[in-house]
Design a protein around this motif. Structure first.
Motif, PDB file in Angstrom:
ATOM      1  N   ILE A  98       0.057  -5.752   4.742  1.00 57.03           N
ATOM      2  CA  ILE A  98      -0.328  -4.372   5.064  1.00 57.03           C
ATOM      3  C   ILE A  98       0.854  -3.633   5.709  1.00 57.03           C
ATOM      4  O   ILE A  98       1.159  -2.481   5.374  1.00 57.03           O
ATOM      5  CB  ILE A  98      -1.583  -4.350   5.961  1.00 57.03           C
ATOM      6  CG1 ILE A  98      -2.806  -4.790   5.163  1.00 57.03           C
ATOM      7  CG2 ILE A  98      -1.804  -2.967   6.569  1.00 57.03           C
ATOM      8  CD1 ILE A  98      -4.053  -5.011   6.007  1.00 57.03           C
ATOM      9  N   ALA A  99       1.559  -4.321   6.622  1.00 57.36           N
ATOM     10  CA  ALA A  99       2.716  -3.708   7.283  1.00 57.36           C
ATOM     11  C   ALA A  99       3.819  -3.406   6.268  1.00 57.36           C
ATOM     12  O   ALA A  99       4.454  -2.346   6.300  1.00 57.36           O
ATOM     13  CB  ALA A  99       3.239  -4.607   8.390  1.00 57.36           C
ATOM     14  N   ARG A 100       4.043  -4.328   5.334  1.00 57.24           N
ATOM     15  CA  ARG A 100       5.069  -4.139   4.302  1.00 57.24           C
ATOM     16  C   ARG A 100       4.696  -2.980   3.379  1.00 57.24           C
ATOM     17  O   ARG A 100       5.559  -2.177   3.009  1.00 57.24           O
ATOM     18  CB  ARG A 100       5.246  -5.441   3.511  1.00 57.24           C
ATOM     19  CG  ARG A 100       6.253  -5.384   2.416  1.00 57.24           C
ATOM     20  CD  ARG A 100       7.644  -5.187   2.957  1.00 57.24           C
ATOM     21  NE  ARG A 100       8.603  -5.188   1.851  1.00 57.24           N
ATOM     22  CZ  ARG A 100       9.745  -4.579   1.883  1.00 57.24           C
ATOM     23  NH1 ARG A 100      10.121  -3.949   2.971  1.00 57.24           N
ATOM     24  NH2 ARG A 100      10.552  -4.618   0.841  1.00 57.24           N
ATOM     25  N   VAL A 101       3.439  -2.865   3.031  1.00 59.73           N
ATOM     26  CA  VAL A 101       2.979  -1.766   2.178  1.00 59.73           C
ATOM     27  C   VAL A 101       3.208  -0.435   2.889  1.00 59.73           C
ATOM     28  O   VAL A 101       3.671   0.537   2.279  1.00 59.73           O
ATOM     29  CB  VAL A 101       1.507  -1.965   1.771  1.00 59.73           C
ATOM     30  CG1 VAL A 101       0.920  -0.700   1.173  1.00 59.73           C
ATOM     31  CG2 VAL A 101       1.369  -3.122   0.797  1.00 59.73           C
ATOM     32  N   ARG A 102       2.888  -0.370   4.174  1.00 56.35           N
ATOM     33  CA  ARG A 102       3.110   0.860   4.945  1.00 56.35           C
ATOM     34  C   ARG A 102       4.600   1.218   4.984  1.00 56.35           C
ATOM     35  O   ARG A 102       4.984   2.386   4.853  1.00 56.35           O
ATOM     36  CB  ARG A 102       2.576   0.703   6.366  1.00 56.35           C
ATOM     37  CG  ARG A 102       1.097   0.822   6.441  1.00 56.35           C
ATOM     38  CD  ARG A 102       0.611   0.864   7.866  1.00 56.35           C
ATOM     39  NE  ARG A 102      -0.841   0.784   7.904  1.00 56.35           N
ATOM     40  CZ  ARG A 102      -1.539   0.223   8.857  1.00 56.35           C
ATOM     41  NH1 ARG A 102      -0.914  -0.330   9.882  1.00 56.35           N
ATOM     42  NH2 ARG A 102      -2.838   0.206   8.816  1.00 56.35           N
ATOM     43  N   GLN A 103       5.458   0.214   5.173  1.00 49.58           N
ATOM     44  CA  GLN A 103       6.905   0.431   5.199  1.00 49.58           C
ATOM     45  C   GLN A 103       7.388   0.986   3.855  1.00 49.58           C
ATOM     46  O   GLN A 103       8.160   1.942   3.811  1.00 49.58           O
ATOM     47  CB  GLN A 103       7.620  -0.885   5.532  1.00 49.58           C
ATOM     48  CG  GLN A 103       9.113  -0.762   5.652  1.00 49.58           C
ATOM     49  CD  GLN A 103       9.763  -2.119   5.912  1.00 49.58           C
ATOM     50  OE1 GLN A 103       9.162  -3.170   5.699  1.00 49.58           O
ATOM     51  NE2 GLN A 103      10.997  -2.078   6.371  1.00 49.58           N
ATOM     52  N   LEU A 104       6.917   0.393   2.769  1.00 52.01           N
ATOM     53  CA  LEU A 104       7.302   0.864   1.439  1.00 52.01           C
ATOM     54  C   LEU A 104       6.768   2.271   1.163  1.00 52.01           C
ATOM     55  O   LEU A 104       7.451   3.090   0.539  1.00 52.01           O
ATOM     56  CB  LEU A 104       6.828  -0.116   0.364  1.00 52.01           C
ATOM     57  CG  LEU A 104       7.536  -1.483   0.349  1.00 52.01           C
ATOM     58  CD1 LEU A 104       6.856  -2.419  -0.638  1.00 52.01           C
ATOM     59  CD2 LEU A 104       9.007  -1.317   0.026  1.00 52.01           C
ATOM     60  N   GLU A 105       5.542   2.556   1.626  1.00 54.38           N
ATOM     61  CA  GLU A 105       4.989   3.894   1.455  1.00 54.38           C
ATOM     62  C   GLU A 105       5.822   4.930   2.199  1.00 54.38           C
ATOM     63  O   GLU A 105       6.103   6.012   1.679  1.00 54.38           O
ATOM     64  CB  GLU A 105       3.534   3.937   1.944  1.00 54.38           C
ATOM     65  CG  GLU A 105       2.538   3.267   1.032  1.00 54.38           C
ATOM     66  CD  GLU A 105       1.134   3.204   1.632  1.00 54.38           C
ATOM     67  OE1 GLU A 105       0.978   3.476   2.860  1.00 54.38           O
ATOM     68  OE2 GLU A 105       0.196   2.887   0.901  1.00 54.38           O
ATOM     69  N   ASP A 106       6.223   4.603   3.421  1.00 54.08           N
ATOM     70  CA  ASP A 106       7.059   5.524   4.208  1.00 54.08           C
ATOM     71  C   ASP A 106       8.405   5.767   3.524  1.00 54.08           C
ATOM     72  O   ASP A 106       8.894   6.899   3.449  1.00 54.08           O
ATOM     73  CB  ASP A 106       7.281   4.989   5.624  1.00 54.08           C
ATOM     74  CG  ASP A 106       6.017   4.997   6.458  1.00 54.08           C
ATOM     75  OD1 ASP A 106       5.053   5.711   6.084  1.00 54.08           O
ATOM     76  OD2 ASP A 106       5.984   4.289   7.490  1.00 54.08           O
ATOM     77  N   TRP A 107       9.011   4.696   3.032  1.00 54.90           N
ATOM     78  CA  TRP A 107      10.307   4.796   2.356  1.00 54.90           C
ATOM     79  C   TRP A 107      10.192   5.650   1.095  1.00 54.90           C
ATOM     80  O   TRP A 107      11.021   6.522   0.846  1.00 54.90           O
ATOM     81  CB  TRP A 107      10.813   3.387   2.045  1.00 54.90           C
ATOM     82  CG  TRP A 107      12.131   3.355   1.319  1.00 54.90           C
ATOM     83  CD1 TRP A 107      13.344   3.739   1.797  1.00 54.90           C
ATOM     84  CD2 TRP A 107      12.342   2.901  -0.005  1.00 54.90           C
ATOM     85  NE1 TRP A 107      14.306   3.559   0.849  1.00 54.90           N
ATOM     86  CE2 TRP A 107      13.717   3.037  -0.276  1.00 54.90           C
ATOM     87  CE3 TRP A 107      11.502   2.392  -0.998  1.00 54.90           C
ATOM     88  CZ2 TRP A 107      14.275   2.693  -1.493  1.00 54.90           C
ATOM     89  CZ3 TRP A 107      12.068   2.035  -2.206  1.00 54.90           C
ATOM     90  CH2 TRP A 107      13.442   2.195  -2.450  1.00 54.90           C
ATOM     91  N   LEU A 108       9.150   5.402   0.301  1.00 59.17           N
ATOM     92  CA  LEU A 108       8.929   6.172  -0.916  1.00 59.17           C
ATOM     93  C   LEU A 108       8.655   7.637  -0.582  1.00 59.17           C
ATOM     94  O   LEU A 108       9.166   8.545  -1.243  1.00 59.17           O
ATOM     95  CB  LEU A 108       7.751   5.582  -1.712  1.00 59.17           C
ATOM     96  CG  LEU A 108       7.404   6.277  -3.022  1.00 59.17           C
ATOM     97  CD1 LEU A 108       8.578   6.232  -3.981  1.00 59.17           C
ATOM     98  CD2 LEU A 108       6.167   5.641  -3.640  1.00 59.17           C
TER      99      LEU A 108
END
Length: 191
Positions: A42-52
Motif C-alpha cells: 500500500i505504501a509503495r502504491v501511494r509512492q508510485l501514485e505521488d510520483w506519477l
C-alpha cells in the motif's frame, strides 16, 4: 476472510493431529504476517501514485505554456552565474579603485614635494642671479632687456642683459651654469 478466521477459530480442528493444532495465537500471527506485506505494498502504491501525479502535473504545466521550458531554465542558470560573476568583478573593481585612489594620493604628495623642492631651487637661483625676474628691465633699441637696477652702472651687467635675448619677464628659467659663461664674457668685454 475475517469471518472465516473467526469461524475456524470457534470450530474444533478436524483431521489435525494433536501436535499440529491451530490456535488463536497462531492464526493471529499468520494474519499479522499477511498484513505486513499488504502495508508495504500500500505504501509503495501511494509512492508510485505521488510520483506519477508529479510527472503528469509537470507535463501538463509545460504543455499549457505556463511552465518554464528547458531553454528558459538554462537562461535562468546563466543569469545566476552571470550575477555571481558580476559580484566578483565588482569586488575586484572596488579593490582596484582603492589602489588607484591610494596611488593618486601618493602621486599628489610626491608632486607637492617636488614642486616645493623646485620652488626652493628657483628661490636659490633667483637670489644668486643679479637680474631678478621681479624687476622690469628697460629695453634697448633692439628690444633686448637691459638691467636698470642700482647695479646697472656696471657695464658687464648691461652686456649680460643684452646677451639674454630669450629672457622674458616672469618666465626666466636661467640656471647658474648658463649665467657664469655670460658673466665671464661680460667681464672680458668690459676690460
Amino acid at each position: 476472510m475475517l469471518d472465516q478466521i473467526h469461524a475456524a477459530e470457534a470450530a474444533p480442528a478436524v483431521g489435525l493431529e494433536s501436535g499440529a493444532q491451530v490456535t488463536r495465537a497462531s492464526l493471529q500471527a499468520d494474519l499479522a504476517n499477511a498484513q505486513d506485506p499488504n502495508v508495504r505494498l500500500i505504501a509503495r502504491v501511494r509512492q508510485l501514485e505521488d510520483w506519477l501525479s508529479e510527472l503528469l502535473g509537470d507535463q501538463a504545466w509545460k504543455e499549457s505554456g505556463l511552465g518554464a521550458t528547458a531553454d528558459i531554465e538554462e537562461f535562468q542558470r546563466q543569469i545566476v552565474q552571470l550575477q555571481q560573476t558580476n559580484v566578483e568583478l565588482t569586488g575586484q573593481l572596488e579593490e582596484r579603485q582603492a589602489e588607484l585612489d591610494a596611488a593618486r594620493g601618493a602621486n599628489r604628495e610626491l608632486t607637492r614635494a617636488l614642486n616645493e623642492a623646485r620652488a626652493l631651487e628657483q628661490r636659490r637661483r633667483t637670489a644668486a642671479c643679479p637680474l631678478r625676474p621681479t624687476m622690469i628691465p628697460e629695453r634697448n633699441a633692439d628690444g633686448v632687456p637691459v638691467c636698470s637696477s642700482p647695479a646697472a652702472g656696471d657695464s658687464h651687467l648691461a652686456t649680460l642683459g643684452q646677451s639674454l635675448k630669450s629672457w622674458t619677464i616672469g618666465r626666466s628659467r636661467i640656471s647658474t651654469a648658463q649665467i657664469e659663461p655670460m658673466r665671464r664674457d661680460a667681464r672680458h668685454t668690459a676690460s
